[in-house]
Motif scaffolding. Structure first.
Motif, PDB file in Angstrom:
ATOM      1  N   SER A 137     -15.305   2.624   1.493  1.00 40.91           N
ATOM      2  CA  SER A 137     -16.020   3.904   1.534  1.00 40.91           C
ATOM      3  C   SER A 137     -15.111   5.002   2.064  1.00 40.91           C
ATOM      4  CB  SER A 137     -17.270   3.780   2.403  1.00 40.91           C
ATOM      5  OG  SER A 137     -18.201   2.886   1.833  1.00 40.91           O
ATOM      6  N   GLU A 138     -14.372   4.680   3.115  1.00 41.36           N
ATOM      7  CA  GLU A 138     -13.436   5.652   3.684  1.00 41.36           C
ATOM      8  C   GLU A 138     -12.291   5.933   2.718  1.00 41.36           C
ATOM      9  OE1 GLU A 138     -10.546   6.145   7.631  1.00 41.36           O
ATOM     10  OE2 GLU A 138     -12.209   4.706   7.649  1.00 41.36           O
ATOM     11  N   ALA A 139     -11.748   4.885   2.109  1.00 40.16           N
ATOM     12  CA  ALA A 139     -10.624   5.055   1.195  1.00 40.16           C
ATOM     13  C   ALA A 139     -11.022   5.848  -0.047  1.00 40.16           C
ATOM     14  CB  ALA A 139     -10.080   3.689   0.790  1.00 40.16           C
ATOM     15  N   THR A 140     -12.249   5.633  -0.504  1.00 39.28           N
ATOM     16  CA  THR A 140     -12.709   6.329  -1.705  1.00 39.28           C
ATOM     17  C   THR A 140     -12.780   7.837  -1.483  1.00 39.28           C
ATOM     18  OG1 THR A 140     -13.947   4.388  -2.453  1.00 39.28           O
ATOM     19  CG2 THR A 140     -14.598   6.497  -3.368  1.00 39.28           C
ATOM     20  N   LYS A 141     -13.106   8.254  -0.277  1.00 41.83           N
ATOM     21  CA  LYS A 141     -13.124   9.688   0.030  1.00 41.83           C
ATOM     22  C   LYS A 141     -11.725  10.281  -0.113  1.00 41.83           C
ATOM     23  CE  LYS A 141     -17.011   9.181   3.230  1.00 41.83           C
ATOM     24  NZ  LYS A 141     -17.438   9.221   4.662  1.00 41.83           N
ATOM     25  N   VAL A 142     -10.716   9.536   0.332  1.00 43.42           N
ATOM     26  CA  VAL A 142      -9.328   9.988   0.164  1.00 43.42           C
ATOM     27  C   VAL A 142      -8.952  10.002  -1.305  1.00 43.42           C
ATOM     28  CG1 VAL A 142      -6.920   9.509   0.736  1.00 43.42           C
ATOM     29  CG2 VAL A 142      -8.713   9.096   2.442  1.00 43.42           C
ATOM     30  N   ALA A 143      -9.303   8.923  -2.018  1.00 45.89           N
ATOM     31  CA  ALA A 143      -8.950   8.816  -3.431  1.00 45.89           C
ATOM     32  C   ALA A 143      -9.559   9.955  -4.245  1.00 45.89           C
ATOM     33  CB  ALA A 143      -9.417   7.468  -3.977  1.00 45.89           C
ATOM     34  N   GLU A 144     -10.781  10.335  -3.911  1.00 44.83           N
ATOM     35  CA  GLU A 144     -11.437  11.424  -4.636  1.00 44.83           C
ATOM     36  C   GLU A 144     -10.656  12.726  -4.496  1.00 44.83           C
ATOM     37  OE1 GLU A 144     -15.849  13.522  -5.067  1.00 44.83           O
ATOM     38  OE2 GLU A 144     -15.519  11.939  -3.575  1.00 44.83           O
ATOM     39  N   GLN A 145     -10.051  12.947  -3.350  1.00 46.23           N
ATOM     40  CA  GLN A 145      -9.251  14.154  -3.153  1.00 46.23           C
ATOM     41  C   GLN A 145      -8.047  14.194  -4.092  1.00 46.23           C
ATOM     42  OE1 GLN A 145      -8.239  14.242   1.017  1.00 46.23           O
ATOM     43  NE2 GLN A 145     -10.362  14.298   1.684  1.00 46.23           N
ATOM     44  N   TYR A 146      -7.557  13.015  -4.473  1.00 49.06           N
ATOM     45  CA  TYR A 146      -6.419  12.917  -5.386  1.00 49.06           C
ATOM     46  C   TYR A 146      -6.854  12.775  -6.846  1.00 49.06           C
ATOM     47  CZ  TYR A 146      -3.047  12.282  -1.564  1.00 49.06           C
ATOM     48  OH  TYR A 146      -2.245  12.463  -0.453  1.00 49.06           O
ATOM     49  N   GLY A 147      -8.137  12.660  -7.085  1.00 49.27           N
ATOM     50  CA  GLY A 147      -8.617  12.440  -8.444  1.00 49.27           C
ATOM     51  C   GLY A 147      -8.323  11.042  -8.954  1.00 49.27           C
ATOM     52  N   VAL A 148      -8.227  10.064  -8.035  1.00 50.81           N
ATOM     53  CA  VAL A 148      -7.925   8.677  -8.378  1.00 50.81           C
ATOM     54  C   VAL A 148      -9.148   7.818  -8.078  1.00 50.81           C
ATOM     55  CG1 VAL A 148      -6.492   6.666  -7.815  1.00 50.81           C
ATOM     56  CG2 VAL A 148      -5.458   8.954  -7.929  1.00 50.81           C
ATOM     57  N   LYS A 149      -9.515   6.953  -9.016  1.00 51.43           N
ATOM     58  CA  LYS A 149     -10.604   6.014  -8.798  1.00 51.43           C
ATOM     59  C   LYS A 149     -10.045   4.673  -8.334  1.00 51.43           C
ATOM     60  CE  LYS A 149     -13.703   8.141 -12.173  1.00 51.43           C
ATOM     61  NZ  LYS A 149     -14.560   7.927 -13.368  1.00 51.43           N
ATOM     62  N   LEU A 150     -10.725   4.055  -7.370  1.00 52.14           N
ATOM     63  CA  LEU A 150     -10.322   2.758  -6.856  1.00 52.14           C
ATOM     64  C   LEU A 150     -11.110   1.661  -7.569  1.00 52.14           C
ATOM     65  CD1 LEU A 150     -10.148   3.443  -3.004  1.00 52.14           C
ATOM     66  CD2 LEU A 150      -8.367   3.761  -4.739  1.00 52.14           C
ATOM     67  N   ALA A 151     -10.395   0.610  -7.985  1.00 57.20           N
ATOM     68  CA  ALA A 151     -11.019  -0.495  -8.705  1.00 57.20           C
ATOM     69  C   ALA A 151     -10.712  -1.796  -7.978  1.00 57.20           C
ATOM     70  CB  ALA A 151     -10.503  -0.556 -10.140  1.00 57.20           C
ATOM     71  N   VAL A 152     -11.706  -2.375  -7.334  1.00 58.18           N
ATOM     72  CA  VAL A 152     -11.491  -3.597  -6.574  1.00 58.18           C
ATOM     73  C   VAL A 152     -11.447  -4.791  -7.532  1.00 58.18           C
ATOM     74  CG1 VAL A 152     -13.969  -3.977  -6.085  1.00 58.18           C
ATOM     75  CG2 VAL A 152     -12.212  -4.958  -4.583  1.00 58.18           C
ATOM     76  N   GLU A 153     -10.439  -5.628  -7.361  1.00 61.14           N
ATOM     77  CA  GLU A 153     -10.313  -6.816  -8.202  1.00 61.14           C
ATOM     78  C   GLU A 153     -11.039  -7.997  -7.569  1.00 61.14           C
ATOM     79  OE1 GLU A 153      -6.956  -9.934  -9.940  1.00 61.14           O
ATOM     80  OE2 GLU A 153      -6.310  -7.998  -9.121  1.00 61.14           O
ATOM     81  N   ASN A 154     -11.720  -8.769  -8.402  1.00 62.44           N
ATOM     82  CA  ASN A 154     -12.185 -10.091  -7.968  1.00 62.44           C
ATOM     83  C   ASN A 154     -10.952 -10.995  -7.953  1.00 62.44           C
ATOM     84  OD1 ASN A 154     -12.509  -9.555 -10.944  1.00 62.44           O
ATOM     85  ND2 ASN A 154     -12.836 -11.767 -11.017  1.00 62.44           N
ATOM     86  N   HIS A 155     -10.539 -11.391  -6.746  1.00 63.13           N
ATOM     87  CA  HIS A 155      -9.193 -11.934  -6.546  1.00 63.13           C
ATOM     88  C   HIS A 155      -9.254 -13.396  -6.092  1.00 63.13           C
ATOM     89  CE1 HIS A 155      -4.904 -11.188  -4.941  1.00 63.13           C
ATOM     90  NE2 HIS A 155      -4.896 -10.904  -6.217  1.00 63.13           N
ATOM     91  N   ILE A 156     -10.046 -14.187  -6.823  1.00 61.74           N
ATOM     92  CA  ILE A 156     -10.345 -15.573  -6.442  1.00 61.74           C
ATOM     93  C   ILE A 156     -10.944 -15.585  -5.041  1.00 61.74           C
ATOM     94  CG2 ILE A 156      -9.587 -17.972  -6.640  1.00 61.74           C
ATOM     95  CD1 ILE A 156      -7.057 -17.091  -7.955  1.00 61.74           C
ATOM     96  N   ASP A 157     -11.839 -14.646  -4.822  1.00 62.90           N
ATOM     97  CA  ASP A 157     -12.471 -14.502  -3.513  1.00 62.90           C
ATOM     98  C   ASP A 157     -13.986 -14.405  -3.629  1.00 62.90           C
ATOM     99  OD1 ASP A 157     -12.429 -11.962  -4.678  1.00 62.90           O
ATOM    100  OD2 ASP A 157     -10.938 -11.161  -3.294  1.00 62.90           O
TER     101      ASP A 157
END
Length: 285
Positions: A137-157
């Motif tokens: 949630s915190e990182a997404t606020k930063v990413a939005e400022q850069y116009g970048v979307k974050l995509a979390v991978e299902n990483h065998i987890d």
């Protein structure tokens, strides 16, 4: 639909050799990889940050220039191998935040991120998901400022329900999923059912095809090992159909991690065959 690759396909050639794999006769540099993309008939590339040798502005601008000149869509991939370690690694969180700017500098609209890995798979998940929801949630606020979307991978987890829980918890148009078809199978989650749940949130993909390896314990993560698209257990054509129905705007990125023994040391051939197979199965979409 657009077709691409993830640079992790060549991890062995970059020097990351798993136990049981042969060292390459000659290593691949990052610059070699960029040159290779010009010969593969692809539309996009996902660049694993662990193989990018430097992050100064001039170097990143050079990457962007190369990708622009070759008309390649791009995803910036952060988090190999363990990402945020289930929410326990604050230093990794700070590093992830730093890499958002790098993603922006190469012109990537999407940055793959990793919340956990198989190393933390058997620890309680609810505390992990709570911590990761706050971190992303915190990182997404930063990413939005850069116009970048974050995509979390299902990483065998995590399974698809847990990934969906994470996405809904963050609740931002700048946060979605990097859908790895093979990694859902590896946690015994049906990739088709997973895609039906997650397709509206898919921002990037890793398209694997897997089949079992005789003699390997079922609980080993590489029991399901990579084969060329179309030769394994995963119905990637159906996955592509679901994505198309949901107007997915990204590319299908071939990814190879642990090659099946039938294809030892054949990354180049497996990648090329998989690209062509994806072209064939998506041509009528």
């Amino acid at each position: 639909m657009k077709i691409g690759i993830d640079s992790y396909c060549y991890h062995r050639l970059f020097g990351e050799v798993y136990a049981g794999q042969n060292p390459p006769a000659q290593q691949l540099t990052f610059e070699d990889f960029l040159t290779k993309t010009q010969t593969l008939s692809i539309d996009g590339v996902s660049l694993e940050s662990c193989f990018i040798p430097q992050f100064d502005a001039a170097y990143l601008q050079g990457i962007k220039r190369h990708l622009d000149q070759n008309g390649l869509d791009r995803v910036y991939a952060w988090g190999h191998p363990d990402g945020l370690e289930g929410g326990k690694n604050e230093q990794a969180f700070e590093e992830m935040i730093e890499h958002i700017a790098y993603a922006s500098q190469i012109g990537a609209p999407v940055m793959r991120v990793v919340g956990s890995s198989l190393m933390f798979r058997f620890e309680p998940h609810e505390p992990q998901l709570e911590k990761l929801t706050r971190m992303f949630s915190e990182a997404t606020k930063v990413a939005e400022q850069y116009g970048v979307k974050l995509a979390v991978e299902n990483h065998i987890d995590y399974n698809s329900d847990e990934i969906l829980q994470l996405i809904k918890g963050v609740n931002s148009p700048y946060f979605g999923v990097n859908f790895d078809s093979g990694n859902f199978l590896r946690v015994l989650d049906d990739p088709i059912q997973a895609m039906e749940k997650l397709a509206p949130y898919v921002l990037a993909t890793h398209i694997k095809d897997l089949k079992p390896v005789k003699g390997v314990p079922v609980n080993a993560w590489y029991f399901f090992s990579c084969v060329p698209t179309g030769e394994g257990l995963i119905p990637n054509e159906k996955l592509a159909e679901i994505l198309h129905r949901h107007d997915y705007q990204g590319f299908l990125a071939v990814e190879v991690d642990f090659l099946h023994p039938d294809y030892t040391d054949q990354e180049e051939e497996v990648v090329k065959q998989s690209i062509q197979a994806l072209r064939n199965l998506t041509q009528n979409l």
